[in-house]
Design a protein around this motif. Structure first.
Motif, PDB file in Angstrom:
ATOM      1  N   ASP A 420      40.065  38.268  35.895  1.00  0.00           N
ATOM      2  CA  ASP A 420      41.371  38.441  35.894  1.00  0.00           C
ATOM      3  C   ASP A 420      41.883  36.019  35.799  1.00  0.00           C
ATOM      4  OD1 ASP A 420      44.515  37.493  36.038  1.00  0.00           O
ATOM      5  OD2 ASP A 420      44.748  37.881  38.588  1.00  0.00           O
ATOM      6  N   CYS A 457      46.024  43.944  38.876  1.00  0.00           N
ATOM      7  CA  CYS A 457      45.255  43.743  39.184  1.00  0.00           C
ATOM      8  C   CYS A 457      45.481  44.045  41.007  1.00  0.00           C
ATOM      9  CB  CYS A 457      45.236  42.139  39.387  1.00  0.00           C
ATOM     10  SG  CYS A 457      43.844  41.203  39.897  1.00  0.00           S
ATOM     11  N   ARG A 459      43.747  42.330  44.010  1.00  0.00           N
ATOM     12  CA  ARG A 459      43.550  41.886  44.672  1.00  0.00           C
ATOM     13  C   ARG A 459      44.923  41.346  44.746  1.00  0.00           C
ATOM     14  NH1 ARG A 459      38.279  42.861  44.353  1.00  0.00           N
ATOM     15  NH2 ARG A 459      38.444  43.657  42.110  1.00  0.00           N
ATOM     16  N   HIS A 462      45.254  36.868  45.311  1.00  0.00           N
ATOM     17  CA  HIS A 462      45.373  36.038  43.663  1.00  0.00           C
ATOM     18  C   HIS A 462      46.419  34.913  43.818  1.00  0.00           C
ATOM     19  CE1 HIS A 462      41.544  37.791  40.555  1.00  0.00           C
ATOM     20  NE2 HIS A 462      41.566  37.807  42.428  1.00  0.00           N
ATOM     21  N   HIS A 464      49.171  35.952  42.287  1.00  0.00           N
ATOM     22  CA  HIS A 464      50.554  36.454  41.863  1.00  0.00           C
ATOM     23  C   HIS A 464      50.879  37.391  43.196  1.00  0.00           C
ATOM     24  CE1 HIS A 464      47.155  39.983  41.531  1.00  0.00           C
ATOM     25  NE2 HIS A 464      46.565  38.618  40.585  1.00  0.00           N
TER      26      HIS A 464
HETATM   27 ZN   LIG Z   1      44.303  38.920  39.754  1.00  0.00          ZN
END
Ligand SMILES: [Zn+2]
Length: 724
Positions: A420, A457, A459, A462, A464
């Motif tokens: 990413d 994603c 995670r 991150h 976002h």
């Molecule tokens: Zn991510």
């Protein structure tokens, strides 16, 4: 400006809340084709009308819908916007209306800009967090419209699919818009043409009146997850344009003193149909969006020889052989496709295949007068353990990947797992790595392929939004794992911004470097990529019909020079079939993707002559001329054709193709764009008919008749003005 008869619900609500409304004199932005009028109401700005000279205006019935809340510490806090006239600005080329909220402390700038004297006008909205606390903003559309229409007015809606995978049988959609019709088109960083989901579109749509064929279009300059909608109901034609709100709910982080910007969109008006609109839009796209450095090279679009004709077998010996043959054939770039590297994520020359590395290959190409290009799938991690490899087991890299990998996962020969780029550390790695590739291997062109830019994603650390663990789908497709959850659009938003930064950085450091957007063929064709890359692979299927179909579709909206066809091996029992194969990829950017050493003498000579024709005579039209779709979309059976015409030079060319039809030996195409009173000399390049002179009027009314003796053959007809 309260005289418009019908109000949207939101407008009534806002009025009720705010009491007397602020109104200022409407502002206006104008290009040769498009006039927009605006006003700033007390609590929201408004686009009033969209118009092209001499035609009735499209009147917008609703003010802009601005976000009405943010989340602070997980709690929803209402936002009340107030116009700030002191901070707002209007000039001949740009208006920006500023709205502010005191608590939470936010500023919203609603901006429209005409960057050229013709063509569409761009728009974006910026939301700044002026407070000291982190906030989460819901989705702000880039643009909403609700045109007041005559319920009886016949309207036509046009949109274009990406050529992803294989172009479908339709591609260019033209449909009558009737009351009750609803439509949504979506685009992302990677178009999945699946049987169960609608194909992705190039994020753009056009509406025109039937008959007069005047109307408007809107497009999105962003490669992330976006959508456009349209809905006709009685006297209303409404829709939204911007980030894709699904899967909901979308939230994006607004750090203290940070900001969020909607994808830039453009809105244009036109008369005389989709090709007239396209001729404005392509020129505008070239001059406003694309890289001016690229166009300074007179050999752009560049006739290219790509090594994928030999697949993963590429090595030093074959590369040197291909370079010699490319130069002999008059091609201008040698492009090494997949197969040159140590492993996926390990973007160093394979020691057995390229014992001397890639720099000597680049040097040999340069010595032969060729540019040198390279394929890399530079966001893919795998299991390489050599220094410099992006190793999926490295804990740091593990956290960059959009999801964890099961223990039994294996990379494919040229595909691994996507990282990413929205994560700053991953982005920094990719920025260094792409710069190293260009520097160390002396590249003139860097191609990126595969699922490069994440959209989804798992995670939660991150930048976002975190995914919704109760509403998340992880699936595997073509080697890579994909995540779909409520954060997918936000993931793509951050990753695309990082991807654009990486390309901008390369352009800054390496002026003249070309960037190819391949993305598994035609899956990232949009106006944001057009602004950050130099050409597109437009389909992942490379036979003559697929190439012509993908070109027919994409050339409605994007500069033809950017539209790359790979010409792959195809059955050519006769030399006419060979020309037909080559020319099906010669209307935009031409890349040969077959073993040219396997061509016989005659094919070699014909190819050399065709490449010379491409460079000397066709390329100036591809770069500069207007383009007309003078036949229905190619079906491989009947005849089809594309016409270029350069009104400045009063010259043109028609590429004509006869499909498999055994019975139709001759066909007439009605031409466009010519001066009716002028006389033109018709030159049939292959001599299928004698050259002759003819009045423009005849070609515009009766048409140009071609005779071709064989199925799956072609002709190129030049039109030159005759001095009188
Ligand atoms: Zn991510």
């Amino acid at each position: 400006m309260r005289c418009i008869a019908s109000w949207g619900k939101l407008a009534i609500l806002l009025l009720a809340v705010s009491g007397a409304a602020f109104a200022e004199t409407p502002a206006q932005l104008q290009t040769a084709d498009t006039t927009l009028r605006f006003t700033a109401d007390a609590n929201a700005p408004r686009l009033l009308t969209l118009q092209t000279a001499g035609r009735p205006a499209w009147t917008n019935r609703a003010p802009e819908t601005l976000i009405d809340h943010v989340k602070v510490d997980g709690k929803s806090v209402p936002v009340k916007w107030e116009f700030n006239p002191q901070a707002s600005q209007t000039s001949a080329h740009k208006i920006s209306y500023v709205y502010e909220s005191s608590a939470p402390h936010l500023r919203l700038t609603w901006e429209w800009e005409a960057r050229a004297g013709y063509g569409p006008i761009e728009h974006k909205i910026r939301i700044e967090n002026l407070g000291s606390q982190e906030l989460w903003a819901p989705l702000q559309d880039s643009f909403r419209f609700d045109w007041q229409i005559d319920p009886q007015q016949p309207l036509e809606h046009i949109y274009i699919e990406k050529g992803a995978g294989t172009p479908s049988s339709e591609g260019t959609h033209r449909a009558v818009l009737q009351s009750g019709d609803k439509w949504e088109g979506t685009s992302s960083t990677y178009g999945h043409p699946g049987p169960y989901e609608p194909r992705e579109i190039i994020p753009w749509q056009l509406v025109q009146t039937q008959g007069a064929q005047d109307g408007w279009y809107v497009g999105i300059e962003f490669s992330g997850r976006t959508h456009l909608t349209i809905e006709r109901e009685k006297d209303s034609l409404q829709g939204e344009v911007g980030l894709n709100p699904n899967p909901a709910p979308f939230y994006t982080r607004l750090v203290a003193n940070g900001s969020f910007e909607t994808p830039t969109i453009f809105v244009g008006a036109f008369t005389s149909g989709a090709d007239a609109a396209g001729n404005i839009l392509r020129r505008w796209g070239r001059n406003v969006l694309t890289n001016p450095e690229t166009w300074k090279n007179p050999n752009y679009p560049t006739a290219t020889n790509n090594s994928w004709g030999s697949g993963m077998e590429i090595n030093e010996e074959l590369a040197l052989h291909m370079i010699r043959d490319s130069a002999e054939l008059g091609l201008e770039m040698f492009h090494i496709d997949a197969g040159w590297f140590r492993g996926v994520g390990d973007w160093y020359p394979h020691p057995q295949k390229f014992p001397h590395g890639l720099a000597p290959i680049a040097e040999e190409a340069h010595k032969q007068g060729l540019k040198f290009g390279l394929w890399v799938d530079w966001t893919q991690a795998a299991f390489g353990t050599d220094p410099g490899a992006l190793n999926a087991r490295d804990p740091k890299v593990k956290n960059w990947m959009v999801t964890d990998l099961p223990a039994d996962w294996e990379p494919e020969p040229f595909k691994g797992q996507t990282i990413d780029l929205g994560d700053p550390a991953a982005k920094a790695w990719a920025q260094n790595e792409t710069n190293r590739l260009v520097t160390d291997y002396h590249l003139d062109m860097l191609e990126h392929d595969g699922y490069l830019v994440a959209q989804g994603c798992i995670r939660d650390d991150h930048p976002h939004a975190a995914p919704d663990p109760f509403n998340m789908c992880v699936h595997k497709d073509w080697g890579s794992y994909w995540v779909l959850s409520s954060n997918s659009t936000d993931v793509s938003y951050h990753a695309v911004r990082a991807y654009y930064d990486i390309h901008s950085n390369l352009r800054k450091r390496h002026p003249g470097l070309m960037l190819e957007v391949c993305n598994d063929g035609g899956r990232m064709v949009d106006f944001g990529s057009a602004a950050h890359g130099d050409y597109f692979s437009i389909t992942d299927t490379y036979d003559p019909l697929s190439n012509r179909r993908a070109f027919y579709d994409t050339s409605h909206v994007l500069p033809a020079a950017m539209l790359e066809s790979y010409v792959e091996k195809w059955p050519v029992p006769k030399i006419e079939n060979f020309r037909y194969m080559l020319r099906s990829g010669m209307m935009g950017w031409l890349t040969i993707m077959q073993n040219t050493n396997a061509w016989d003498h005659q094919q070699h000579d014909v190819a050399k002559a065709e490449f010379q024709l491409y460079k000397s005579t066709l390329r100036p039209f591809i770069r500069d001329a207007d383009l007309y779709h003078i036949s229905p979309r190619p079906d491989g059976i009947h005849w089809d054709a594309i016409q270029y015409f350069d009104p400045k030079q009063d010259k043109g060319v028609v590429y004509a193709f006869r499909g498999t039809t055994e019975t139709e030996r001759s066909h007439t195409f009605v031409l466009q764009g010519l001066r009716p009173e002028a006389t033109y000399r018709l030159r049939f390049h292959d001599g299928s008919s004698p050259d002759r002179t003819v009045r423009g009027r005849e070609l515009l009314q009766k048409g140009l008749t071609l005779n071709l003796a064989l199925p799956l053959s072609s002709e190129i007809v030049f039109l030159d003005p005759v001095a009188r």
